[in-house]
Design a protein around this motif. Structure first.
Motif, PDB file in Angstrom:
ATOM      1  N   VAL A   1       0.837  -1.202   0.000  1.00 38.03           N
ATOM      2  CA  VAL A   1       0.000   0.000   0.000  1.00 38.03           C
ATOM      3  C   VAL A   1       0.873   1.253   0.000  1.00 38.03           C
ATOM      4  CG1 VAL A   1      -1.584   1.359   1.420  1.00 38.03           C
ATOM      5  CG2 VAL A   1      -2.037  -1.054   1.028  1.00 38.03           C
TER       6      VAL A   1
ATOM      7  N   LEU B   1       2.369   1.691  -3.402  1.00 38.38           N
ATOM      8  CA  LEU B   1       1.332   2.139  -4.336  1.00 38.38           C
ATOM      9  C   LEU B   1       1.015   3.617  -4.128  1.00 38.38           C
ATOM     10  CD1 LEU B   1      -0.674   1.225  -6.525  1.00 38.38           C
ATOM     11  CD2 LEU B   1      -2.315   0.749  -4.699  1.00 38.38           C
ATOM     12  N   VAL B   2       0.957   4.053  -2.877  1.00 42.08           N
ATOM     13  CA  VAL B   2       0.720   5.469  -2.589  1.00 42.08           C
ATOM     14  C   VAL B   2       1.870   6.322  -3.112  1.00 42.08           C
ATOM     15  CG1 VAL B   2       0.522   7.164  -0.727  1.00 42.08           C
ATOM     16  CG2 VAL B   2      -0.784   5.046  -0.622  1.00 42.08           C
TER      17      VAL B   2
ATOM     18  N   GLY C   1       1.508   6.444  -6.893  1.00 44.66           N
ATOM     19  CA  GLY C   1       0.319   7.185  -7.285  1.00 44.66           C
ATOM     20  C   GLY C   1       0.417   8.671  -7.018  1.00 44.66           C
ATOM     21  N   SER C   2       1.232   9.071  -6.036  1.00 44.39           N
ATOM     22  CA  SER C   2       1.346  10.484  -5.700  1.00 44.39           C
ATOM     23  C   SER C   2       2.036  11.287  -6.793  1.00 44.39           C
ATOM     24  CB  SER C   2       2.098  10.649  -4.380  1.00 44.39           C
ATOM     25  OG  SER C   2       1.369  10.074  -3.311  1.00 44.39           O
TER      26      SER C   2
ATOM     27  N   GLY D   1      -3.960  10.761  -8.105  1.00 46.54           N
ATOM     28  CA  GLY D   1      -3.272   9.557  -7.672  1.00 46.54           C
ATOM     29  C   GLY D   1      -3.369   9.334  -6.178  1.00 46.54           C
TER      30      GLY D   1
ATOM     31  N   THR E   1      -5.159   5.902  -4.587  1.00 42.53           N
ATOM     32  CA  THR E   1      -4.372   4.978  -3.769  1.00 42.53           C
ATOM     33  C   THR E   1      -4.822   4.988  -2.312  1.00 42.53           C
ATOM     34  OG1 THR E   1      -2.708   6.727  -3.526  1.00 42.53           O
ATOM     35  CG2 THR E   1      -2.350   5.084  -5.251  1.00 42.53           C
TER      36      THR E   1
ATOM     37  N   VAL F   1      -7.698   2.680  -2.011  1.00 40.13           N
ATOM     38  CA  VAL F   1      -7.298   1.272  -1.958  1.00 40.13           C
ATOM     39  C   VAL F   1      -6.990   0.856  -0.524  1.00 40.13           C
ATOM     40  CG1 VAL F   1      -5.526  -0.367  -2.688  1.00 40.13           C
ATOM     41  CG2 VAL F   1      -6.461   1.249  -4.333  1.00 40.13           C
TER      42      VAL F   1
END
Length: 398
Positions: free
Chosen positions: A267, A270-271, A274-275, A281, A285, A288
């Motif tokens: 996670v 992914l963050v 995505g940022s 993003g 994220t 999620v």
């Protein structure tokens, strides 16, 4: 001898003032109202500009296998440029600075991938079992709810939800396949991006000097100043976005681990990734992480996870980001959302990723040329919705 004087040679490289006494008008032109003539003049010029932009986008999409690695290499170069300059300032040999930068980046990426794969393999089975338990608990809750749902109705809704998720998953896989292609194309693009990164770090100044020669001699000072200001802005954007992404990833990842949410490391990664797509993003994220908490830990932990996500994003957006970014890059949220949405519609995931830095570069380059700041080297003064002019334009050898 002829009475006509010999025509003087006209130097094609000399600037001549435009001739203003050759305007030809007809009775038809005079009969057309002036507002209509002005509107038509604007219209055909806008059509030409739109056609040029459309042709450029078509060429980019046609050559996406080359353009995407090039943009990735440039963006990674902007991310690593401050650290690279620090090593050069510390009198590292250039080859050693390049090797340290590239090998260090590869090692960090490989380490993150290993952590993600390790935790996914360790917790995937448990997550699947807890998901099934959560679905059964949801069925019982709905049967006892005042909505008067039957078991067959709940099964039907769950089947519809599974169908929707499957369709969205297939769409995401097809979109990713359309963007990245086969595994061989992905590997080729990664190798090409790495090669571009090494070339830019090794001889970025020489590459830019060669590129600058493609422009007319009289235009080179303006193009050089505009490109340098744009490059400084991209570096500011990349540096700030990397810091912001790291803060978001650490905050949300630590919060997920403390709350017992599974796959905290994936996670967080992914963050972090995505940022780099501003605003959009971070929201996706973060959702999620909340979804995982809802399925695995229940609604109360999911609510707490939502609080962590909102707290981290508010802290980043209203306190840390202004401090880190200062007055170097100020971007209106409306501009960010519109640019990211437009980039996603044109080129999906790569378009959303590269839309903001590309728009920032174009904006600063246009402001530098239009305000005439390239003549004096001073900061361009313009009141725009997108203010990304670098405050400190230290000249470095590229």
């Amino acid at each position: 001898m002829s009475d006509n004087p010999t025509p003087r040679f006209r130097n094609p490289f000399r600037h001549y003032p435009p001739v203003t006494d050759r305007t030809v008008t007809t009775e038809v032109d005079e009969a057309v109202p002036k507002p209509l003539r002005v509107t038509a003049a604007y219209a055909w010029r806008l059509l030409v500009i739109a056609g040029a932009i459309a042709l450029f986008i078509w060429l980019v999409m046609l050559l996406k296998a080359l353009v995407i690695p090039l943009m990735v290499g440039i963006l990674i170069t902007a991310l690593l440029w401050p650290a690279f300059q620090i090593m050069l300032g510390a009198r590292f040999p250039r080859w050693l600075a390049i090797a340290t930068t590239v090998i260090g980046t590869i090692a960090i990426v490989a380490g993150l991938l290993w952590l993600v794969i390790w935790q996914v393999r360790a917790q995937w089975q448990d997550v699947q079992e807890r998901t099934l338990v959560a679905i059964e608990q949801l069925k019982v809750l709905l049967l006892d709810s005042p909505f008067h749902l039957t078991a067959s109705d709940i099964d039907g809704y769950i089947a519809q939800l599974q169908t929707l998720l499957t369709e969205q998953q297939n769409w995401l896989w097809s979109a990713a396949g359309a963007v990245t292609g086969t595994a061989a194309e992905v590997l080729t693009g990664a190798v090409l991006s790495l090669f571009i990164l090494i070339c830019l770090l090794a001889d970025g100044g020489g590459i830019w000097k060669w590129t600058l020669r493609l422009f007319p001699r009289t235009a080179r000072p303006a193009v050089d100043a505009a490109a340098r200001n744009g490059w400084e802005t991209v570096i500011n954007y990349a540096r700030t976005q990397m810091l912001v992404a790291g803060i978001d990833a650490v905050g949300i990842g630590v919060g997920a681990a403390l709350l017992g949410v599974p796959m905290a490391i994936p996670v967080a990664v992914l963050v972090f990734l995505g940022s780099f797509v501003p605003i959009v993003g971070a929201v996706v994220t973060g959702a999620v992480a909340v979804f995982l908490a809802l399925v695995y830990n229940g609604p109360w932990i999911a609510l707490a996870m939502l609080g962590v996500v909102l707290l981290v994003q508010q802290l980043e957006g209203h306190i840390l980001q202004p401090i880190l970014m200062g007055s170097a890059v100020k971007v209106h949220p409306l501009a960010v959302v519109l640019v990211v949405a437009g980039g996603a519609m044109i080129a999906r995931i790569p378009g959303a990723l590269f839309a903001v830095p590309l728009a920032a570069f174009i904006n600063v380059a246009a402001v530098t040329i239009s305000t005439g700041a390239w003549r004096t080297g001073e900061e361009p003064a313009a009141d725009l919705i997108w203010s990304t002019v670098p405050r400190e334009r230290t000249r470095r050898n590229r």
